[in-house]
Design an enzyme around this catalytic site. Structure first.
Site, PDB file in Angstrom:
ATOM      1  N   HIS A  66       8.807  18.640   4.157  1.00  0.00           N
ATOM      2  CA  HIS A  66       8.329  19.372   5.325  1.00  0.00           C
ATOM      3  C   HIS A  66       6.812  19.500   5.242  1.00  0.00           C
ATOM      4  O   HIS A  66       6.272  19.694   4.157  1.00  0.00           O
ATOM      5  CB  HIS A  66       8.942  20.784   5.343  1.00  0.00           C
ATOM      6  CG  HIS A  66       8.262  21.704   6.310  1.00  0.00           C
ATOM      7  ND1 HIS A  66       8.590  21.745   7.645  1.00  0.00           N
ATOM      8  CD2 HIS A  66       7.243  22.577   6.156  1.00  0.00           C
ATOM      9  CE1 HIS A  66       7.799  22.631   8.257  1.00  0.00           C
ATOM     10  NE2 HIS A  66       6.977  23.146   7.371  1.00  0.00           N
ATOM     11  N   ASN A  82      15.357  14.243   5.404  1.00  0.00           N
ATOM     12  CA  ASN A  82      14.023  13.635   5.484  1.00  0.00           C
ATOM     13  C   ASN A  82      13.050  14.125   4.415  1.00  0.00           C
ATOM     14  O   ASN A  82      11.840  14.025   4.579  1.00  0.00           O
ATOM     15  CB  ASN A  82      13.458  13.732   6.909  1.00  0.00           C
ATOM     16  CG  ASN A  82      13.256  15.156   7.379  1.00  0.00           C
ATOM     17  OD1 ASN A  82      13.524  16.104   6.634  1.00  0.00           O
ATOM     18  ND2 ASN A  82      12.760  15.321   8.579  1.00  0.00           N
ATOM     19  N   GLU A 107       3.783  29.945   8.309  1.00  0.00           N
ATOM     20  CA  GLU A 107       4.692  29.482   7.255  1.00  0.00           C
ATOM     21  C   GLU A 107       4.196  29.874   5.865  1.00  0.00           C
ATOM     22  O   GLU A 107       4.992  30.257   5.006  1.00  0.00           O
ATOM     23  CB  GLU A 107       4.862  27.959   7.359  1.00  0.00           C
ATOM     24  CG  GLU A 107       5.620  27.559   8.618  1.00  0.00           C
ATOM     25  CD  GLU A 107       5.818  26.055   8.754  1.00  0.00           C
ATOM     26  OE1 GLU A 107       6.598  25.654   9.643  1.00  0.00           O
ATOM     27  OE2 GLU A 107       5.196  25.278   8.008  1.00  0.00           O
ATOM     28  N   TYR A 138      12.910  28.349  10.545  1.00  0.00           N
ATOM     29  CA  TYR A 138      13.390  27.453  11.604  1.00  0.00           C
ATOM     30  C   TYR A 138      13.765  28.207  12.886  1.00  0.00           C
ATOM     31  O   TYR A 138      14.595  27.729  13.667  1.00  0.00           O
ATOM     32  CB  TYR A 138      14.581  26.628  11.090  1.00  0.00           C
ATOM     33  CG  TYR A 138      14.178  25.552  10.102  1.00  0.00           C
ATOM     34  CD1 TYR A 138      13.267  24.549  10.465  1.00  0.00           C
ATOM     35  CD2 TYR A 138      14.703  25.527   8.812  1.00  0.00           C
ATOM     36  CE1 TYR A 138      12.889  23.562   9.571  1.00  0.00           C
ATOM     37  CE2 TYR A 138      14.324  24.533   7.903  1.00  0.00           C
ATOM     38  CZ  TYR A 138      13.423  23.553   8.295  1.00  0.00           C
ATOM     39  OH  TYR A 138      13.053  22.574   7.413  1.00  0.00           O
ATOM     40  N   LYS A 172      12.178  19.233   0.266  1.00  0.00           N
ATOM     41  CA  LYS A 172      13.497  19.721   0.630  1.00  0.00           C
ATOM     42  C   LYS A 172      14.470  19.429  -0.518  1.00  0.00           C
ATOM     43  O   LYS A 172      14.145  18.681  -1.445  1.00  0.00           O
ATOM     44  CB  LYS A 172      13.927  19.060   1.936  1.00  0.00           C
ATOM     45  CG  LYS A 172      12.975  19.424   3.099  1.00  0.00           C
ATOM     46  CD  LYS A 172      13.412  18.801   4.415  1.00  0.00           C
ATOM     47  CE  LYS A 172      12.451  19.210   5.538  1.00  0.00           C
ATOM     48  NZ  LYS A 172      12.883  18.698   6.859  1.00  0.00           N
TER      49      LYS A 172
END
Ligand code: CMP
Length: 144
Positions: free
Chosen positions: A116, A113, A127, A50, A10
């Site tokens: 992913h 965080n 994905e 998402y 990320k």
């Protein structure tokens, strides 16, 4: 079972120079890198990625975060790679993530965080198809 999964650094992971560390962890575990690119994600692809979270209260801040800088998306292949990646990445809530996991070593907060990883084989397929064109994935083996 040979599987493939999508792993993405990320924007906070890229900004904190964690790309190399994450690649190293997956390489030394024995997984095979079959696709990788750095890009600034569009709102369109993030909305698709998402989609299941679209009604969550944190959804718009999640999209803003994910669009705040480049991400590095990778496809890793190997035996049970989907489940193993989730274990290597650690709990979604970084505060709960165990030391030794990526989040447990580098992150303290669920909304930053770092990384992913797809959470099931079906999700991984979806994905990978979203982030990569077929021609960007390379099947390879060690030379004899
Ligand atoms: P990830 O599991 O990769 O994908 C969904 C993301 O939504 C998750 O990582 C977090 O970055 C984010 N997320 C999940 N729950 C929360 C929350 N309660 N508050 C903020 N962000 C969250």
């Amino acid at each position: 079972v040979q599987e493939r999964t999508l792993v993405a650094l990320k924007p906070d992971g890229v900004q904190r120079r964690l790309v190399g560390d994450v690649i190293k962890r997956f390489e030394q575990r024995g997984f095979k890198l079959v696709g990788m690119k750095l890009l600034q994600a569009s709102e369109v692809i993030l909305a698709e990625h998402y989609h299941d979270l679209r009604r969550k209260p944190f959804y718009s801040s999640l999209i803003r975060y994910m669009a705040s800088g480049p991400v590095v998306v990778m496809v890793w292949e190997g035996h049970n790679v989907v489940r193993s990646s989730r274990l290597m990445v650690g709990d979604t809530d970084s505060a709960q993530a165990k030391p030794g996991t990526v989040r447990g070593d580098f992150s303290v907060h669920i909304s930053r965080n770092v990384i992913h990883a797809s959470d099931s084989v079906e999700v991984a397929e979806r994905e990978i198809g979203l982030w990569f064109h077929v021609s960007e994935l390379v099947s390879w083996d060690n030379a004899d």
